[in-house]
Motif scaffolding. Sequence first.
Motif, PDB file in Angstrom:
ATOM      1  N   UNK A 156       0.775  -1.269  -0.011  1.00 56.95           N
ATOM      2  CA  UNK A 156       0.013  -0.115   0.091  1.00 56.95           C
ATOM      3  C   UNK A 156       0.998   1.171   0.072  1.00 56.95           C
ATOM      4  N   UNK A 157       2.186   0.934   0.228  1.00 55.89           N
ATOM      5  CA  UNK A 157       3.178   2.256  -0.107  1.00 55.89           C
ATOM      6  C   UNK A 157       2.726   2.982  -1.464  1.00 55.89           C
ATOM      7  N   UNK A 158       2.771   4.265  -1.520  1.00 57.97           N
ATOM      8  CA  UNK A 158       2.939   4.853  -2.768  1.00 57.97           C
ATOM      9  C   UNK A 158       3.689   4.508  -3.793  1.00 57.97           C
ATOM     10  N   UNK A 159       3.464   4.509  -5.085  1.00 54.98           N
ATOM     11  CA  UNK A 159       4.234   4.202  -6.092  1.00 54.98           C
ATOM     12  C   UNK A 159       4.828   5.467  -6.598  1.00 54.98           C
ATOM     13  N   UNK A 160       5.864   5.351  -7.695  1.00 53.21           N
ATOM     14  CA  UNK A 160       6.567   6.425  -8.201  1.00 53.21           C
ATOM     15  C   UNK A 160       5.543   7.495  -8.899  1.00 53.21           C
ATOM     16  N   UNK A 161       4.686   7.013  -9.562  1.00 56.62           N
ATOM     17  CA  UNK A 161       3.330   7.794 -10.179  1.00 56.62           C
ATOM     18  C   UNK A 161       2.553   8.463  -9.086  1.00 56.62           C
ATOM     19  N   UNK A 162       2.466   7.892  -7.881  1.00 56.49           N
ATOM     20  CA  UNK A 162       1.612   8.504  -6.762  1.00 56.49           C
ATOM     21  C   UNK A 162       2.503   9.901  -6.277  1.00 56.49           C
ATOM     22  N   UNK A 163       3.914   9.332  -6.139  1.00 62.72           N
ATOM     23  CA  UNK A 163       4.666  10.320  -5.524  1.00 62.72           C
ATOM     24  C   UNK A 163       4.696  11.653  -6.469  1.00 62.72           C
ATOM     25  N   UNK A 164       4.977  11.325  -7.867  1.00 60.79           N
ATOM     26  CA  UNK A 164       4.890  12.375  -8.855  1.00 60.79           C
ATOM     27  C   UNK A 164       3.592  13.280  -8.845  1.00 60.79           C
ATOM     28  N   UNK A 165       2.715  12.470  -8.783  1.00 61.59           N
ATOM     29  CA  UNK A 165       1.141  13.289  -8.648  1.00 61.59           C
ATOM     30  C   UNK A 165       1.150  14.410  -7.541  1.00 61.59           C
ATOM     31  N   UNK A 166       1.639  13.633  -6.160  1.00 59.70           N
ATOM     32  CA  UNK A 166       1.394  14.692  -5.074  1.00 59.70           C
ATOM     33  C   UNK A 166       2.361  15.507  -4.949  1.00 59.70           C
ATOM     34  N   UNK A 167       3.483  15.646  -6.137  1.00 64.06           N
ATOM     35  CA  UNK A 167       4.129  16.635  -6.143  1.00 64.06           C
ATOM     36  C   UNK A 167       5.507  16.330  -5.146  1.00 64.06           C
ATOM     37  N   UNK A 168       5.840  15.072  -4.646  1.00 64.47           N
ATOM     38  CA  UNK A 168       6.820  14.816  -3.903  1.00 64.47           C
ATOM     39  C   UNK A 168       8.273  14.560  -4.610  1.00 64.47           C
ATOM     40  N   UNK A 169       7.822  14.497  -5.996  1.00 62.82           N
ATOM     41  CA  UNK A 169       9.271  14.014  -6.926  1.00 62.82           C
ATOM     42  C   UNK A 169       9.191  15.069  -7.991  1.00 62.82           C
ATOM     43  N   UNK A 170      10.279  15.776  -8.178  1.00 59.92           N
ATOM     44  CA  UNK A 170      10.382  16.592  -9.308  1.00 59.92           C
ATOM     45  C   UNK A 170      10.386  15.992 -10.763  1.00 59.92           C
ATOM     46  N   UNK A 171       9.445  16.245 -11.482  1.00 57.81           N
ATOM     47  CA  UNK A 171       9.664  15.681 -12.718  1.00 57.81           C
ATOM     48  C   UNK A 171      10.848  15.874 -13.488  1.00 57.81           C
ATOM     49  N   UNK A 172      11.575  14.975 -14.134  1.00 58.60           N
ATOM     50  CA  UNK A 172      12.684  15.307 -15.110  1.00 58.60           C
ATOM     51  C   UNK A 172      12.566  16.154 -15.981  1.00 58.60           C
ATOM     52  N   UNK A 173      13.427  17.144 -16.097  1.00 58.83           N
ATOM     53  CA  UNK A 173      13.605  18.059 -17.018  1.00 58.83           C
ATOM     54  C   UNK A 173      14.370  17.295 -18.334  1.00 58.83           C
ATOM     55  N   UNK A 174      13.334  16.821 -19.323  1.00 61.98           N
ATOM     56  CA  UNK A 174      13.973  15.781 -20.491  1.00 61.98           C
ATOM     57  C   UNK A 174      14.960  16.693 -21.176  1.00 61.98           C
ATOM     58  N   UNK A 175      14.516  18.119 -21.512  1.00 64.83           N
ATOM     59  CA  UNK A 175      15.503  18.669 -22.352  1.00 64.83           C
ATOM     60  C   UNK A 175      16.856  18.861 -21.654  1.00 64.83           C
ATOM     61  N   UNK A 176      16.688  19.211 -20.542  1.00 58.10           N
ATOM     62  CA  UNK A 176      18.254  19.586 -19.721  1.00 58.10           C
ATOM     63  C   UNK A 176      18.853  18.326 -19.643  1.00 58.10           C
ATOM     64  N   UNK A 177      18.379  17.233 -19.445  1.00 58.53           N
ATOM     65  CA  UNK A 177      18.959  15.895 -19.406  1.00 58.53           C
ATOM     66  C   UNK A 177      19.668  15.440 -20.793  1.00 58.53           C
ATOM     67  N   UNK A 178      18.899  15.973 -21.987  1.00 57.36           N
ATOM     68  CA  UNK A 178      19.221  15.700 -23.032  1.00 57.36           C
ATOM     69  C   UNK A 178      20.579  16.566 -23.522  1.00 57.36           C
ATOM     70  N   UNK A 179      20.528  17.727 -23.215  1.00 60.37           N
ATOM     71  CA  UNK A 179      21.702  18.726 -23.299  1.00 60.37           C
ATOM     72  C   UNK A 179      22.995  17.983 -22.607  1.00 60.37           C
ATOM     73  N   UNK A 180      22.539  17.628 -21.268  1.00 61.47           N
ATOM     74  CA  UNK A 180      23.693  17.252 -20.469  1.00 61.47           C
ATOM     75  C   UNK A 180      24.434  16.117 -21.065  1.00 61.47           C
ATOM     76  N   UNK A 181      23.571  15.103 -21.624  1.00 58.05           N
ATOM     77  CA  UNK A 181      23.958  13.996 -22.566  1.00 58.05           C
ATOM     78  C   UNK A 181      24.842  14.159 -23.670  1.00 58.05           C
ATOM     79  N   UNK A 182      24.251  15.301 -24.452  1.00 56.18           N
ATOM     80  CA  UNK A 182      25.072  15.548 -25.786  1.00 56.18           C
ATOM     81  C   UNK A 182      26.212  16.470 -25.115  1.00 56.18           C
ATOM     82  N   UNK A 183      26.397  17.026 -24.170  1.00 56.60           N
ATOM     83  CA  UNK A 183      27.555  17.850 -23.818  1.00 56.60           C
ATOM     84  C   UNK A 183      28.722  16.781 -23.448  1.00 56.60           C
ATOM     85  N   UNK A 184      28.252  15.622 -22.553  1.00 60.03           N
ATOM     86  CA  UNK A 184      29.144  14.687 -22.312  1.00 60.03           C
ATOM     87  C   UNK A 184      29.647  13.846 -23.600  1.00 60.03           C
TER      88      UNK A 184
END
Length: 194
Positions: A156-184
Amino acid sequence: MDDFARAVEAVLFASDEPLSVEDIAAHAGEGDVQAALEELAAHYGARGIELVERGKRWHFQTASDLAHLLRREREEPRRLSRAATETLAIIAYHEPVSRAEIEAIRGVQISKGTLDVLMEAGWVRTGARRETPGRPLTYATTKDFLTHFGLESRRDLPGIDDLKAAGLLDPLDEDALQLQLEDDDEVETEDEDA
């Protein structure tokens, strides 16, 4: 309500802690405990108290829609630190887990006092030792943890989707993550050319 259901009701009412079906049967005597529990749960369903099962243990509690009437503002004598909260979450989601595994997930060492606070609260217990070099001790949650947080089981512990919906997890900024991967990738290419 038959006499056996009344006996089960009396056993649960008099107990200072949640009871398993086996514990109830040991006190109430011969009879169908599960049927009596279902009858009592239905009987108390629309009342001020209700019969609930938490972690395969039964107890009476205030009906959730009336809990606000019994709340009193009071100063909490001891709040969990951020380290203790993080440690409790890691244990709940990964149990049984060793101290080294907790530290690896958190990324920092934990003090012995952190685990002591959780064990004093009755939410964490020691588990079996791992059959690995050093035989580390493992930690797991208790039935009191389930009861305190109103959970029937760890599922009954909340799953990752529940935590995201409650605003307890920051959604990943996909654009920033992609830029970081390209820089690497560019840095690796430059290193290979050199």
